[in-house]
Enzyme design. Structure first.
Site, PDB file in Angstrom:
ATOM      1  N   HIS A  63      45.801  43.960  38.131  1.00 31.99           N
ATOM      2  CA  HIS A  63      44.491  43.610  38.694  1.00 31.99           C
ATOM      3  C   HIS A  63      44.609  42.836  40.003  1.00 31.99           C
ATOM      4  O   HIS A  63      43.653  42.763  40.762  1.00 31.99           O
ATOM      5  CB  HIS A  63      43.621  42.863  37.664  1.00 31.99           C
ATOM      6  N   ASP A  79      47.902  45.408  31.957  1.00 32.96           N
ATOM      7  CA  ASP A  79      47.683  44.798  33.271  1.00 32.96           C
ATOM      8  C   ASP A  79      49.030  44.387  33.872  1.00 32.96           C
ATOM      9  O   ASP A  79      49.394  43.211  33.860  1.00 32.96           O
ATOM     10  CB  ASP A  79      46.753  43.581  33.070  1.00 32.96           C
ATOM     11  N   SER A  99      47.096  34.555  38.170  1.00 31.75           N
ATOM     12  CA  SER A  99      47.323  35.922  37.707  1.00 31.75           C
ATOM     13  C   SER A  99      48.563  36.546  38.295  1.00 31.75           C
ATOM     14  O   SER A  99      48.902  36.305  39.452  1.00 31.75           O
ATOM     15  CB  SER A  99      46.141  36.806  38.082  1.00 31.75           C
TER      16      SER A  99
HETATM   17  N1  ARG Z   1      42.497  36.569  36.206  1.00 31.84           N
HETATM   18  C1  ARG Z   1      42.890  35.333  36.754  1.00 31.84           C
HETATM   19  C2  ARG Z   1      43.519  35.541  38.106  1.00 31.84           C
HETATM   20  O1  ARG Z   1      43.260  36.548  38.712  1.00 31.84           O
HETATM   21  C3  ARG Z   1      43.781  34.592  35.812  1.00 31.84           C
HETATM   22  C4  ARG Z   1      42.979  33.921  34.826  1.00 31.84           C
HETATM   23  C5  ARG Z   1      43.756  33.364  33.714  1.00 31.84           C
HETATM   24  N2  ARG Z   1      42.768  32.700  32.949  1.00 31.84           N
HETATM   25  C6  ARG Z   1      42.993  31.988  31.890  1.00 31.84           C
HETATM   26  N3  ARG Z   1      42.003  31.365  31.365  1.00 31.84           N
HETATM   27  N4  ARG Z   1      44.194  31.873  31.393  1.00 31.84           N
HETATM   28  O2  ARG Z   1      44.139  34.673  38.673  1.00 31.84           O
END
Ligand code: ARG
Length: 342
Positions: free
Chosen positions: A97, A150, A246
């Site tokens: 992503h 992912d 992420s």
């Molecule tokens: N999707 C988020 C990013 O793009 C990461 C989020 C992780 N969230 C969590 N509550 N552990 O950086």
């Protein structure tokens, strides 16, 4: 940003994997926009959470961590949007992503670089590498409520000279109960989701791996988490990865060896009670990774099909979301775009 604001006004306990995904989908590229704002947001927050709940990394403890950064005329601090890990001299593991912008468009290879030696994003010794190829897992669906699978591999044009992190080949039952360490440059304060606070320094936080049953409980993700994912964190919240982390690694020390078990994927908010962090289960995907970079034999029969994604993204792209073959992506060296949901 829009999505974040929307969620900010809607911090209810309602389980919504879709909103959770929006947190992430918006995380990648809104990170830059938010980072741009951070110099201005100097007002002290009453309660501070780090990475969330972690501590700054003071020594070169995780030399194989990398930052994904937009190509722009700005400091790395402003350009960092995701993390990753060096798994072979010129190969980086990250989250699929991370390779999409806020509008759901796939990035071009020339839109971002991979920075090594950037424990502090202001470190002049940080080195940026051009990405020559990127491969997304064929089962990753950016529009799915739970965007599992992912993960993506980036091939770099130049040697990192970094000793790679080992990847775990353990079955999930051997991982539950271990203490995971998550490392990244993501938000250290998410108490106001509209203006997260980002550090210059890399942070690390320890979170225990919990069973899927725990995070699939009705008060948590209510059955939406799959076997190819890992959950880690605390029922009471307080420690977690967050926006901007992420793609970065979750590692454990297993029989004395530091090995990566997860890739930061998503979560509902950050560090909220009962909403564990969701990670791509690295051992589950060893078969797929091995087709590009041999990292070891899994110590169990992986259930995942390890077919190599070979569908090239066309420059006109596509807006369809259902088909996995569509996302059996091989982003060709020229750096192609696929246009996705806006
Ligand atoms: N999707 C988020 C990013 O793009 C990461 C989020 C992780 N969230 C969590 N509550 N552990 O950086």
């Amino acid at each position: 940003m829009q999505h974040l604001l929307k969620i900010a006004g809607n911090r209810t306990r309602r389980v919504s994997a879709l909103l959770a995904v929006w947190f992430c989908a918006s995380a990648g590229l809104s990170a830059q926009a938010m980072a741009d704002e951070r110099d201005l947001s100097v007002s002290p927050t009453p309660e501070k959470n780090f990475i969330i709940g972690g501590t700054p990394v003071q020594q070169e403890s995780y030399p194989w961590t990398v930052a994904l950064a937009h190509v722009a005329n700005a400091s790395l601090v402003q350009r960092q949007f995701c993390g990753g890990s060096v798994i072979a001299d010129t190969w980086v593991l990250t989250a699929a992503h991370c390779l999409f912008d806020r509008s759901g468009n796939l990035l071009s290879l020339s839109d971002f670089t991979v920075a090594t030696n950037a424990r502090n994003l202001r470190d002049p010794d940080a080195q940026e590498h051009v990405v020559s190829n990127a491969y997304l897992h064929p089962d990753y669906n950016h529009n799915a409520n739970n965007p599992h699978s992912d993960l993506a591999l980036l091939e770099l044009a130049t040697s990192t000279g970094v000793t790679p992190v080992a990847l775990s080949t353990k079955a999930t039952e051997n991982l539950v109960g271990l203490q995971g360490t998550v490392i990244g440059w993501g938000a250290v304060d998410f108490s106001d989701p509209a203006s997260p606070l980002f550090p210059d320094q890399q942070y690390a936080v320890d979170v225990p791996v919990v069973t899927l049953d725990v995070c699939n409980a009705p008060i948590s993700y209510a059955g939406s988490i799959f076997e190819n994912q890992l959950c880690a964190g605390f029922a009471q919240g307080g420690r977690d990865s967050c926006v901007g982390d992420s793609g970065g690694p979750m590692v454990v020390t297993y029989q004395g060896v530091v090995q990566q078990i997860g890739v930061v994927s998503f979560g509902f908010g950050c560090a909220l009670p009962n909403y564990y962090g969701i990670y791509t289960n690295v051992p589950y995907f060893i078969g797929w990774i091995n087709q590009y970079v041999f990292v070891g034999e899994p110590e169990f029969e992986p259930e995942v099909s390890s077919s190599r994604g070979t569908t090239a993204i066309s420059s006109s792209g596509s807006s369809s979301s259902g088909s996995t073959s569509l996302f059996a992506l091989l982003i060709l060296g020229a750096g192609l775009f696929a246009r996705r949901r806006s």
